[in-house]
Design a protein around this motif. Structure first.
Motif, PDB file in Angstrom:
ATOM      1  N   PRO A 215      -0.629 -20.761   6.796  1.00  0.00           N
ATOM      2  CA  PRO A 215       0.630 -21.162   7.421  1.00  0.00           C
ATOM      3  C   PRO A 215       0.563 -21.002   8.936  1.00  0.00           C
ATOM      4  CG  PRO A 215       0.824 -18.932   6.546  1.00  0.00           C
ATOM      5  CD  PRO A 215      -0.590 -19.363   6.314  1.00  0.00           C
TER       6      PRO A 215
ATOM      7  N   VAL B  95      -0.238 -23.624  17.604  1.00  0.00           N
ATOM      8  CA  VAL B  95      -0.922 -22.736  18.554  1.00  0.00           C
ATOM      9  C   VAL B  95      -1.339 -21.527  17.735  1.00  0.00           C
ATOM     10  CG1 VAL B  95      -0.655 -21.298  20.604  1.00  0.00           C
ATOM     11  CG2 VAL B  95       0.468 -23.533  20.496  1.00  0.00           C
TER      12      VAL B  95
ATOM     13  N   MET C 145       0.638 -15.549   3.144  1.00  0.00           N
ATOM     14  CA  MET C 145       1.373 -16.620   2.460  1.00  0.00           C
ATOM     15  C   MET C 145       0.345 -17.619   1.954  1.00  0.00           C
ATOM     16  SD  MET C 145       4.318 -18.859   4.292  1.00  0.00           S
ATOM     17  CE  MET C 145       5.524 -17.592   4.558  1.00  0.00           C
TER      18      MET C 145
ATOM     19  N   THR D 189       3.146 -21.821  12.543  1.00  0.00           N
ATOM     20  CA  THR D 189       4.471 -22.245  12.985  1.00  0.00           C
ATOM     21  C   THR D 189       4.393 -23.561  13.747  1.00  0.00           C
ATOM     22  OG1 THR D 189       5.032 -19.931  13.190  1.00  0.00           O
ATOM     23  CG2 THR D 189       6.478 -21.456  14.330  1.00  0.00           C
TER      24      THR D 189
ATOM     25  N   GLU E 150      -9.125 -22.699   2.584  1.00  0.00           N
ATOM     26  CA  GLU E 150      -7.908 -22.019   2.120  1.00  0.00           C
ATOM     27  C   GLU E 150      -6.713 -22.633   2.856  1.00  0.00           C
ATOM     28  OE1 GLU E 150      -7.507 -17.887   3.244  1.00  0.00           O
ATOM     29  OE2 GLU E 150      -8.233 -18.254   5.269  1.00  0.00           O
TER      30      GLU E 150
ATOM     31  N   THR F 271     -10.587 -19.082   8.802  1.00  0.00           N
ATOM     32  CA  THR F 271      -9.948 -20.401   8.901  1.00  0.00           C
ATOM     33  C   THR F 271      -9.493 -20.700  10.327  1.00  0.00           C
ATOM     34  OG1 THR F 271      -9.326 -20.247   6.598  1.00  0.00           O
ATOM     35  CG2 THR F 271      -8.171 -21.891   7.891  1.00  0.00           C
ATOM     36  N   THR F 272      -8.968 -19.692  11.013  1.00  0.00           N
ATOM     37  CA  THR F 272      -8.538 -19.953  12.392  1.00  0.00           C
ATOM     38  C   THR F 272      -9.757 -20.200  13.290  1.00  0.00           C
ATOM     39  OG1 THR F 272      -8.254 -17.549  12.622  1.00  0.00           O
ATOM     40  CG2 THR F 272      -6.257 -18.865  12.345  1.00  0.00           C
TER      41      THR F 272
ATOM     42  N   MET G 119      -4.183 -17.999  17.063  1.00  0.00           N
ATOM     43  CA  MET G 119      -5.189 -17.056  17.554  1.00  0.00           C
ATOM     44  C   MET G 119      -6.313 -17.005  16.525  1.00  0.00           C
ATOM     45  SD  MET G 119      -4.687 -13.064  18.462  1.00  0.00           S
ATOM     46  CE  MET G 119      -4.041 -13.300  20.087  1.00  0.00           C
TER      47      MET G 119
HETATM   48  P1  FAD Z   1      -8.282 -13.924   7.749  1.00  0.00           P
HETATM   49  O1  FAD Z   1      -9.570 -13.240   8.042  1.00  0.00           O
HETATM   50  O2  FAD Z   1      -8.090 -14.545   6.401  1.00  0.00           O
HETATM   51  O3  FAD Z   1      -7.117 -12.880   7.970  1.00  0.00           O
HETATM   52  C1  FAD Z   1      -6.869 -12.204   9.206  1.00  0.00           C
HETATM   53  C2  FAD Z   1      -5.442 -11.672   9.152  1.00  0.00           C
HETATM   54  O4  FAD Z   1      -4.543 -12.793   9.160  1.00  0.00           O
HETATM   55  C3  FAD Z   1      -5.092 -10.907   7.859  1.00  0.00           C
HETATM   56  O5  FAD Z   1      -5.330  -9.538   7.949  1.00  0.00           O
HETATM   57  C4  FAD Z   1      -3.649 -11.231   7.647  1.00  0.00           C
HETATM   58  O6  FAD Z   1      -2.828 -10.333   8.356  1.00  0.00           O
HETATM   59  C5  FAD Z   1      -3.484 -12.614   8.225  1.00  0.00           C
HETATM   60  N1  FAD Z   1      -3.604 -13.642   7.175  1.00  0.00           N
HETATM   61  C6  FAD Z   1      -4.692 -13.969   6.443  1.00  0.00           C
HETATM   62  N2  FAD Z   1      -4.427 -14.952   5.576  1.00  0.00           N
HETATM   63  C7  FAD Z   1      -3.134 -15.254   5.743  1.00  0.00           C
HETATM   64  C8  FAD Z   1      -2.264 -16.181   5.131  1.00  0.00           C
HETATM   65  N3  FAD Z   1      -2.661 -17.015   4.149  1.00  0.00           N
HETATM   66  N4  FAD Z   1      -0.973 -16.193   5.542  1.00  0.00           N
HETATM   67  C9  FAD Z   1      -0.546 -15.398   6.530  1.00  0.00           C
HETATM   68  N5  FAD Z   1      -1.322 -14.501   7.156  1.00  0.00           N
HETATM   69  C10 FAD Z   1      -2.597 -14.423   6.764  1.00  0.00           C
HETATM   70  N6  FAD Z   1      -0.765 -17.342  13.366  1.00  0.00           N
HETATM   71  C11 FAD Z   1      -0.939 -17.950  14.552  1.00  0.00           C
HETATM   72  O7  FAD Z   1      -1.943 -17.680  15.251  1.00  0.00           O
HETATM   73  N7  FAD Z   1      -0.049 -18.871  15.054  1.00  0.00           N
HETATM   74  C12 FAD Z   1       1.074 -19.206  14.357  1.00  0.00           C
HETATM   75  O8  FAD Z   1       1.864 -20.049  14.817  1.00  0.00           O
HETATM   76  C13 FAD Z   1       1.306 -18.565  13.095  1.00  0.00           C
HETATM   77  N8  FAD Z   1       2.394 -18.858  12.374  1.00  0.00           N
HETATM   78  C14 FAD Z   1       2.585 -18.266  11.158  1.00  0.00           C
HETATM   79  C15 FAD Z   1       3.732 -18.607  10.424  1.00  0.00           C
HETATM   80  C16 FAD Z   1       3.973 -18.014   9.197  1.00  0.00           C
HETATM   81  C17 FAD Z   1       5.227 -18.407   8.419  1.00  0.00           C
HETATM   82  C18 FAD Z   1       3.050 -17.050   8.686  1.00  0.00           C
HETATM   83  C19 FAD Z   1       3.313 -16.416   7.364  1.00  0.00           C
HETATM   84  C20 FAD Z   1       1.899 -16.714   9.398  1.00  0.00           C
HETATM   85  C21 FAD Z   1       1.639 -17.323  10.639  1.00  0.00           C
HETATM   86  N9  FAD Z   1       0.500 -17.041  11.383  1.00  0.00           N
HETATM   87  C22 FAD Z   1       0.326 -17.627  12.614  1.00  0.00           C
HETATM   88  C23 FAD Z   1      -0.578 -16.173  10.868  1.00  0.00           C
HETATM   89  C24 FAD Z   1      -1.720 -17.047  10.334  1.00  0.00           C
HETATM   90  O9  FAD Z   1      -1.310 -17.693   9.149  1.00  0.00           O
HETATM   91  C25 FAD Z   1      -2.973 -16.172  10.066  1.00  0.00           C
HETATM   92  O10 FAD Z   1      -3.476 -15.724  11.315  1.00  0.00           O
HETATM   93  C26 FAD Z   1      -4.074 -16.960   9.359  1.00  0.00           C
HETATM   94  O11 FAD Z   1      -3.689 -17.250   8.040  1.00  0.00           O
HETATM   95  C27 FAD Z   1      -5.367 -16.153   9.362  1.00  0.00           C
HETATM   96  O12 FAD Z   1      -6.335 -16.828   8.595  1.00  0.00           O
HETATM   97  P2  FAD Z   1      -7.894 -16.553   8.861  1.00  0.00           P
HETATM   98  O13 FAD Z   1      -8.686 -17.109   7.722  1.00  0.00           O
HETATM   99  O14 FAD Z   1      -8.295 -17.024  10.207  1.00  0.00           O
HETATM  100  O15 FAD Z   1      -7.989 -14.968   8.910  1.00  0.00           O
END
Ligand code: FAD
Length: 271
Positions: free
Chosen positions: A47, A61, A213, A49, A44, A68-69, A63
């Motif tokens: 986003p 950086v 996003m 920063t 997937e 995906t993280t 968490m």
């Molecule tokens: P998932 O299990 O898919 O989701 C865990 C949680 O992460 C969700 O409940 C939701 O709150 C959030 N999340 C899930 N998918 C997305 C997505 N596509 N977009 C945004 N949030 C999501 N995280 C950081 O640790 N460091 C950063 O520098 C950072 N910068 C960001 C900048 C922007 C503009 C945005 C919108 C988000 C940022 N995030 C950042 C959040 C990061 O995108 C989510 O932690 C990540 O997408 C989680 O994906 P996952 O598959 O690991 O977790």
């Protein structure tokens, strides 16, 4: 073209730093912007920063909160990421404000070094305030010491620095000094509560919103937020907005719309 990981380090509990070779992003990146990555062709888009940029390299950086993280945290030096799109979003409003306060909570601290440096370079005095639940979750404090004129460290449990929240320190600073602009970056609830402190002082306050996003280019609408009663897309209209105009409850509700799918996806990844 794939993007090589040049440095991969765990910098705090569940928090990782990657330096990725992405010259087109690194050369054009400004404070406040983000990138969207896709690790492989079944992955997937997420986003993150832009935390720093140096020559051809860009730093993220993050968490580990889900699939995906977690996958990203397992990448090693030499591994490749399929897509790195960016820099995306509007840069922070950098100008000569006077005295700026930059506040980071948890992994949001990662966004501050590039912002503090840009504000300093524009002639501002910069106070940094960083907060985390405990000292094991604090990050980049040494780097921020260099980019801020003053840095205050806070922990919720008192394990390092001031025992309390960045909002408590911000209130003191607002009482004591003339503050011209404030940036707050962290979890939505922290940004909501901390930004309330500046309302009585009428100080311009920016927050970097983190709604779910997907495409990052204004097409899918997933990241819609309400600002002063109007629908905006965080990806192309933000991600920074005036904190005092954000509909926080809507943002927090929309962040929690896929908990079951996120849980299943992480479980499948671990199998
Ligand atoms: P998932 O299990 O898919 O989701 C865990 C949680 O992460 C969700 O409940 C939701 O709150 C959030 N999340 C899930 N998918 C997305 C997505 N596509 N977009 C945004 N949030 C999501 N995280 C950081 O640790 N460091 C950063 O520098 C950072 N910068 C960001 C900048 C922007 C503009 C945005 C919108 C988000 C940022 N995030 C950042 C959040 C990061 O995108 C989510 O932690 C990540 O997408 C989680 O994906 P996952 O598959 O690991 O977790």
């Amino acid at each position: 073209m794939a993007y090589k990981v040049e440095k991969a380090t765990q910098i705090a509990d569940n928090i990782f730093e990657l330096w990725i070779n992405a010259p087109h992003v690194a050369k054009n990146a400004h404070a406040g912007q983000f990138l969207v990555i896709r690790i492989d062709d079944s992955g997937e888009r997420i986003p993150l920063t832009i935390s720093a940029a140096k020559e051809d390299l860009v730093r993220i950086v993050f968490m580990t909160v889900g699939k995906t993280t977690t996958y990203l945290s397992k990448l090693k030096v030499g591994d490749e990421i399929l897509d790195v799109a960016g820099p995306l979003g509007h840069p922070s409003e950098i100008k000569e404000w006077g005295h700026c306060v930059v506040i980071g909570g948890g992994v949001g601290i990662a966004c501050l070094p590039i912002l503090a440096k840009a504000l300093q370079d524009a002639g501002n005095r910069v106070t940094g305030i960083i907060g985390a639940r405990n000292e094991k979750l604090l990050l980049l404090a040494d780097e921020l010491e260099e980019n801020c004129d003053e840095l205050v460290i806070c922990t919720d449990d008192g394990s390092r620095g001031f025992h309390g929240f960045p909002a408590d320190i911000l209130k003191q600073k607002l009482e004591d000094k003339n503050i011209d602009a404030v940036w707050i970056i962290g979890p939505a609830i922290m940004m909501k509560i901390t930004s309330m402190a500046t309302i009585p002082y009428n100080v311009k306050t920016f927050v970097s919103l983190n709604p779910i996003m997907v495409d990052g280019t204004g097409m899918c609408g997933s990241c819609r937020v309400t600002i002063d009663g109007e629908t905006k897309f965080a990806c192309v209209d933000g991600p920074e907005f005036d904190a005092h105009l954000v509909d926080w409850d809507e943002l927090m509700n929309r962040q929690r719309i896929y908990p079951e799918q996120e849980k299943q996806s992480l479980e499948l990844f671990h199998e």
